[in-house]
Design an enzyme around this catalytic site. Sequence first.
Site, PDB file in Angstrom:
ATOM      1  CB  SER A  68       0.029  -8.110  -1.577  1.00  0.00           C
ATOM      2  OG  SER A  68      -0.875  -8.945  -0.883  1.00  0.00           O
ATOM      3  CD  GLU A  95     -10.063   4.167   0.615  1.00  0.00           C
ATOM      4  OE1 GLU A  95      -9.853   5.374   0.457  1.00  0.00           O
ATOM      5  OE2 GLU A  95      -9.398   3.285   0.044  1.00  0.00           O
ATOM      6  CE  LYS A 100      -4.236  -1.692   0.128  1.00  0.00           C
ATOM      7  NZ  LYS A 100      -5.127  -1.499  -1.041  1.00  0.00           N
TER       8      LYS A 100
END
Lengths: 406, 269
Positions: free
Chosen positions: A388, A121, A99
């Site tokens: 990830s 968010e 991220k």
Amino acid sequence: MTVSIASPATSQVPDLEGRFGEFGRRFVPETLMYALEQLTTEYHKAQRDPKFQQQLDGLLRTFVGRPNPLYFAERLTKMCGGAQIYLKREDLNHTGAHKINNTIGQTLLTLRMGKTRVIAETGAGQHGVATATACARFGLPCVVYMGEEDVRRQKLNVFIMKTMGAEVRPVTSGSRTLRDAINEAMRDWMASVADTHYIIGSVVGPHPFPMMVRDFQAVIGREARAQCLEETGRLPDEVVACVGGGSNSAGMFYPFVEDKTVALTGIEAGGRSSEPGQHASTLSYGAKGVLHGSYSYVLQDEDGQTADVHSISAGLDYPGVGPEHSYWKDTGRVQYVAIRDQEALDTMQLVARTEGIIPALESSHAMAYALRRAKERAKTDVIVVCLSGRGDKDLNEVARLTNQTI
Amino acid sequence: MNPIAEVFSQRTTAGQLAFIPFVTAGDPDLSVTTRVITELAHAGADLIEVGFPYSDPIADGPVIQASYTRALNNKIKLVDIFAAVESLKGQVKPPLLAMVSYAIIFRHGPQAFVDHAVKAGFSGLIVPDLPGDEAAEFAKLVDAADLALIQLVAPTTPAERMKKILEQASGFVYCIAVAGTTGAREALPGDLAAMLKSLRATTTLPLAVGFGLSRPDQIRALHGLANGGIVGSALVKHLEAATNAESTVVAVQRIAAAARELALAAHGK
């Protein structure tokens, strides 16, 4: 009657209106249109500005810790007895997931646009943590919207965000999860658009977000492609990544789109079953529709009301998907497969014991499929999986599900 | 003359504003909605917006969101909304406008939605998440059915964009008063008058102001600047208390009373 023949997928998308084939575009209130235009213009300028790229690359190197390794999973490979399994280690990034690649890029854009406040968010909290981290690094005030239900489930991430100086606002509307957090962030943005940038966490939302987030995440695929060539002397036969909104997979797949010999496989959350409400497999079971400002596949009822979804993994628990994935699905460039909760949970534990790596439950979906595929493929084949994120954030939930106490 | 144009023409000629209330279809159920629509018509509404409940309304503040949630919790379906509106045909004078997300229209099928809207007796559609840039194709279908597709203009809309939006507008221009979601505001922004003046200089279409308006004095302040005022949340919030037959009667009475005051403010000179 005309028969339409899908043309092959290209990496030359989206067009100027934000179309990936027929998907994408902008379905948002007029109030937000100017901000989206402004963001698109600023982003194109930044892309052409060597100074911006230099600053971004520098931060990715020294703050995020890139490039992260492509790791040969020797024991898993031996165990499966087929294709060689390589893991792209996004779990080794600062904050423990992919991220941050996106939040660093968008924070630099925020500063370029002269905006002084950031909103975001978050579902499981990984994007919230990555945004809070990037904002702390640049001294920007940051508000993170998070469904009340997720605040309860992800206490540690809430505390990390607060420690980084962010304000976490629990969302009590609708289903009180990720999709409502996106709604609430958009509503904040409607009123604050003059001085605030909304750092969206996935390749979803109105143009230019799906393109921009993909571009910031494409560092994953570029590195993995070069590392694979260097390690094995060839391109992989198959690349695998999990798909919720679809940002790690979009970033992983995009640099391989034109490599026609490389099979690309996206793994969705199969949940408990294929019954409505029991999964979050938007591409496997959804239909075309509009959600969160973009036209893509979506899980809805026959009236267009967004459906309830379920996944063991909070990061995949989303009823929509990025428009470029819809484009890749319809052009046949990427195959999408659903993996159920139990298989992901079992795989997490197997990978932990076999390789000494605890993958996030999200990434465990991709790992589960890769292990299946490796068994079917020849020993000379190469599979690259996007790992990830790391699994620490999930361990409370895993302990609960496996009747253990921490 | 299109019924929407006729309403504005009459009010404007008389030096008055059109009063445009909003009600959510199916909150708490459709029998209440048809009663509210009838009461609003009696109270002096010139046009009535009927909101189609949607699970993810980005442009709406807490009051209308909650109202949509109440309706959806009662399993409201599109077909029932159309049937309820159709049942009012010939009984309610003000033209009805459907306020509906493009997510719903797309899933239902744009042509089918337009057909059903015509059959139900709607005079126009407001699609808050279908900005002018994306509206061209749908506008053709709406136009062919003799419905108006109301375009929205926001305080954040630059002058160039405004011109493009006005080129494809029909019925009236929906002027968003505040940058933000729907819902009552204590005061309306100071630059609203400037926005309305610049719009007035650019288009001959009627201007109706919405988002943030709740009180008669806020409607009165629009005289000379606009041709109509839209009030939603301030009316819908009365239905929060409608949990049984008795409290529903009271809620409907309160909506009617509030609407009468707002209509007076719009129709006074």
